[in-house]
Design an enzyme around this catalytic site. Structure first.
Site, PDB file in Angstrom:
ATOM      1  N   ARG A  46      -0.056 -12.615   2.144  1.00 25.15           N
ATOM      2  CA  ARG A  46      -0.438 -11.670   3.177  1.00 25.15           C
ATOM      3  C   ARG A  46      -0.426 -10.443   2.535  1.00 25.15           C
ATOM      4  O   ARG A  46      -0.224 -10.410   1.291  1.00 25.15           O
ATOM      5  CB  ARG A  46       0.582 -11.601   4.362  1.00 25.15           C
ATOM      6  CG  ARG A  46       2.121 -12.402   4.063  1.00 25.15           C
ATOM      7  CD  ARG A  46       2.802 -11.370   3.141  1.00 25.15           C
ATOM      8  NE  ARG A  46       2.660 -10.064   3.847  1.00 25.15           N
ATOM      9  CZ  ARG A  46       3.199  -8.964   3.121  1.00 25.15           C
ATOM     10  NH1 ARG A  46       3.227  -9.140   1.643  1.00 25.15           N
ATOM     11  NH2 ARG A  46       2.888  -7.578   3.161  1.00 25.15           N
ATOM     12  N   GLY A  47      -0.715  -9.310   3.396  1.00 22.32           N
ATOM     13  CA  GLY A  47      -0.969  -8.009   2.853  1.00 22.32           C
ATOM     14  C   GLY A  47      -2.507  -7.642   2.421  1.00 22.32           C
ATOM     15  O   GLY A  47      -3.171  -8.591   1.858  1.00 22.32           O
ATOM     16  N   ALA A  48      -2.978  -6.776   2.879  1.00 20.24           N
ATOM     17  CA  ALA A  48      -4.524  -6.343   2.934  1.00 20.24           C
ATOM     18  C   ALA A  48      -5.104  -6.908   1.520  1.00 20.24           C
ATOM     19  O   ALA A  48      -6.148  -7.600   1.515  1.00 20.24           O
ATOM     20  CB  ALA A  48      -5.001  -5.146   3.520  1.00 20.24           C
ATOM     21  N   ARG A  89      -7.531 -14.515   9.963  1.00 13.49           N
ATOM     22  CA  ARG A  89      -6.800 -13.565  10.607  1.00 13.49           C
ATOM     23  C   ARG A  89      -7.827 -12.490  10.793  1.00 13.49           C
ATOM     24  O   ARG A  89      -8.770 -12.194  10.139  1.00 13.49           O
ATOM     25  CB  ARG A  89      -5.667 -13.012   9.801  1.00 13.49           C
ATOM     26  CG  ARG A  89      -4.389 -14.023   9.383  1.00 13.49           C
ATOM     27  CD  ARG A  89      -3.282 -13.410   8.803  1.00 13.49           C
ATOM     28  NE  ARG A  89      -2.541 -12.460   9.506  1.00 13.49           N
ATOM     29  CZ  ARG A  89      -1.693 -11.710   9.088  1.00 13.49           C
ATOM     30  NH1 ARG A  89      -1.509 -11.538   7.883  1.00 13.49           N
ATOM     31  NH2 ARG A  89      -1.104 -10.982  10.092  1.00 13.49           N
ATOM     32  N   GLN A 196       9.306  -8.932   7.014  1.00  9.82           N
ATOM     33  CA  GLN A 196       8.646  -8.682   5.800  1.00  9.82           C
ATOM     34  C   GLN A 196       9.376  -7.634   4.863  1.00  9.82           C
ATOM     35  O   GLN A 196       9.520  -7.602   3.916  1.00  9.82           O
ATOM     36  CB  GLN A 196       7.410  -8.263   5.822  1.00  9.82           C
ATOM     37  CG  GLN A 196       6.318  -9.484   6.166  1.00  9.82           C
ATOM     38  CD  GLN A 196       6.155  -9.372   7.713  1.00  9.82           C
ATOM     39  OE1 GLN A 196       6.739  -8.934   8.457  1.00  9.82           O
ATOM     40  NE2 GLN A 196       4.819 -10.013   7.991  1.00  9.82           N
ATOM     41  N   ASP A 237      -3.752  -2.227   6.934  1.00  9.62           N
ATOM     42  CA  ASP A 237      -4.631  -3.233   7.174  1.00  9.62           C
ATOM     43  C   ASP A 237      -6.178  -2.879   7.219  1.00  9.62           C
ATOM     44  O   ASP A 237      -6.823  -3.673   6.875  1.00  9.62           O
ATOM     45  CB  ASP A 237      -3.936  -4.149   8.077  1.00  9.62           C
ATOM     46  CG  ASP A 237      -2.551  -4.793   7.725  1.00  9.62           C
ATOM     47  OD1 ASP A 237      -1.750  -4.215   7.859  1.00  9.62           O
ATOM     48  OD2 ASP A 237      -2.894  -5.855   6.975  1.00  9.62           O
ATOM     49  N   ASN A 247      -1.779  -0.953  11.057  1.00  8.94           N
ATOM     50  CA  ASN A 247      -0.802  -1.477   9.945  1.00  8.94           C
ATOM     51  C   ASN A 247       0.051  -2.234  10.651  1.00  8.94           C
ATOM     52  O   ASN A 247       0.184  -2.198  12.147  1.00  8.94           O
ATOM     53  CB  ASN A 247      -0.185  -0.505   9.368  1.00  8.94           C
ATOM     54  CG  ASN A 247       0.771  -0.913   8.183  1.00  8.94           C
ATOM     55  OD1 ASN A 247       0.419  -1.752   7.274  1.00  8.94           O
ATOM     56  ND2 ASN A 247       1.982  -0.446   7.910  1.00  8.94           N
ATOM     57  N   LYS A 248       1.227  -2.815  10.159  1.00  6.71           N
ATOM     58  CA  LYS A 248       2.099  -3.671  10.915  1.00  6.71           C
ATOM     59  C   LYS A 248       2.675  -2.918  12.151  1.00  6.71           C
ATOM     60  O   LYS A 248       3.115  -1.729  12.097  1.00  6.71           O
ATOM     61  CB  LYS A 248       3.366  -4.111   9.775  1.00  6.71           C
ATOM     62  CG  LYS A 248       4.347  -4.856  10.283  1.00  6.71           C
ATOM     63  CD  LYS A 248       3.906  -6.288  10.836  1.00  6.71           C
ATOM     64  CE  LYS A 248       3.210  -7.169   9.954  1.00  6.71           C
ATOM     65  NZ  LYS A 248       2.172  -8.016  10.649  1.00  6.71           N
TER      66      LYS A 248
END
Lengths: 347, 347
Positions: A46-48, A89, A196, A237, A247-248
């Site tokens: 994960r993580g852009a 996603r 995370q 993101d 973002n998150k």
């Protein structure tokens, strides 16, 4: 300690299974697109920026066994693979960008034999990987100027080594400042629901010897009220043309708390996270995830009564008015964003 | 469904073990002060008003076996018991208030025989319990006026049945509005680290048939940005003379988000939660709790790397400027608080 999140080894994508952290550092090797799709879906990776590289490798894995020799047939396969990979996603811009780059290199070389096009796609995925390693270090270089000796940074989720190939965006800025000899203290919001911040950011910062303290997300404002936070840096993101940044979930909270407490709020992200086709945050598709991520912590034990309704929004959008600056691999972008994003990123 | 958090049965304090919810509804029976002290410490019973009653019963349990007949000896014992009971947790005003009431009734009747004084202390604890049942309903009566049909309320932690004897403060306002036939929707922040919002509030609201949706704490701002929250109501553990209110960590976050999103933010608490000896929030002692509450969810599974530093602040203070009104059992108090708190509460 050198940690590599994602790599290409023995004709396979080799990556850290992030769902196993912080208990175990486990690597998985993937040579089928559907396994990669699933790894993205359940957030083993994960993580852009990491998703950008993973997706490009995914395109290669999806077409590598195509047995025909005709461009039209290959192109059909490529489109099908791209659509499938993109369905893993919805929010991170880099996932689509990685797929688009892999497809573009094929299209540009469509007169070449198919085996050669496949090689070029793989080479492009490796290029994306190398470029990320370089662009994260540039983000670190520019961003470190914003950090003073003895500063305390608060961050959310993981925009570090584990969100990129090997360095990080928001945490890359911290690593760069530390490498310059600045003493930096970090508060890592644990980042419910998937933690995370505690499982990944606290883990990698601790491994890198950075002074990190983890907190429940709820503690951010009380720390700011006590003047224990000098600045906030978060990843992104997807960033719209006006600077609105997805973002998150919880990032918007922090941006508003910063405004109230008069603390700078920075976003750190590479150019590949910008989506110039989207004018503002309202155009960004926000992922909704499984309720059980909230009701069963790490999918083990019930933390809520069975049957209760749950809303598990995975991202939120921070309006550009709340962002002090965006730290990119091309330099630091300050308001007015519409003008300066285009000027500095050259789009 | 009638739920009773705390009661006096067969010469014992009978209460719900809140650490077992939402999995199991288990009652425990306590007849020794040191067991009650521990139950408060590990939060088998929690919530400021419930702690007021529990503490008064605790004083009785602590002195009931005193075998002497002299007031001076009894008074020494009483002081020792009061100090010990007060050491269980530092922030909630009601804990100390319950102890003070039990001690005051003894002092006032110090000419009576010791067995009679013990009876009077027990009677006072029962009175505190009955008064709480009544004052929560008054809070509900006043507060329900602030809720319109079809409103959506967001809340944090548990200021409900389980934080009082049987009705609740913040959630009591919701129960009262529902009883008037208003349709009310509730978002319950899960409330890390100990998840009182999902384990307790979602559980009791669901049992009472209220339309409740639980969210990770991080989701609050995104809901507000989408205009899905009409107002926020939280409880309080201690309220200073100027209205500054200590409550579960994360409450200050919500108050600031409300200000930014222009949403009313209410505190609901009985008069017994006010501490007139403290001028402002800076005088309120904030409890720091065990790091493992954050790093091991429900003390089971590690969610952070071993050895990482953790800050587990249990409460924060919301400045009175961020509070739209304080809903009490004596009426709704609006700014200016210093004047109106004294006027309405008659102190």
């Amino acid at each position: 300690m050198y940690i590599r999140t994602i790599d290409w080894k023995d004709n396979k994508v080799r990556m850290i299974d992030q769902t196993k952290l912080p208990q175990k550092l486990v690597y998985i090797n993937i040579d089928r697109l559907r396994d990669l799709w699933w790894a993205i879906k359940i957030m083993q990776v994960r993580g852009a920026p990491a998703l950008g590289a993973a997706a490009a490798f995914g395109v290669y894995l999806g077409v590598k066994d195509y047995s025909g020799n005709d461009w039209l047939g290959f192109q059909r396969k490529l489109k099908q693979v791209a659509r499938y990979a993109a369905s893993a996603r919805p929010t991170a811009r880099n996932l689509f960008w990685g797929i688009e780059r892999a497809c573009a290199v094929a299209l540009k070389n469509n007169k070449q034999p198919i085996f050669k096009i496949k090689q070029l796609i793989l080479a492009e995925a490796k290029t994306i990987m190398r470029e990320d390693m370089s662009s994260c270090r540039k983000i670190g270089f520019y961003g470190a100027k914003l950090l003073k000796h003895n500063n305390t940074v608060l961050t959310i989720c993981n925009a570090g080594i584990l969100a990129t190939i090997d360095y990080g965006t928001a945490l890359g800025v911290i690593y760069a400042a530390c490498a310059q000899g600045k003493k930096i203290k970090v508060f890592s919001c644990e980042t419910r629901p998937l933690l995370q911040g505690s499982r990944l950011s606290a883990w990698e910062l601790y491994k890198q010897g950075v002074d990190v303290t983890m907190i429940a997300d709820n503690t951010a404002s009380s720390l700011m009220a006590e003047k224990k936070v000098d600045l906030v840096i978060a990843g992104a993101d997807r960033i719209a043309a006006n600077g609105d940044s997805a973002n998150k979930i919880g990032t918007l909270n922090l941006a508003i708390l910063c405004k109230y407490h008069k603390i700078p709020f920075y976003i750190a992200a590479p150019k590949s996270t910008f989506d110039f086709k989207i004018n503002s945050g309202s155009g960004i598709k926000i992922e909704m995830r499984n309720a059980q991520e909230v009701t069963k912590i790490l999918l083990k034990k019930n933390t809520a009564p069975p049957g209760v309704k749950v809303l598990n929004t995975a991202f939120d959008v921070t309006a550009h008015q709340l962002i002090s600056a965006i730290i990119t691999d091309k330099g630091i972008i300050r308001p007015p964003y519409i003008k300066n994003i285009r000027r500095i990123l050259g789009e």
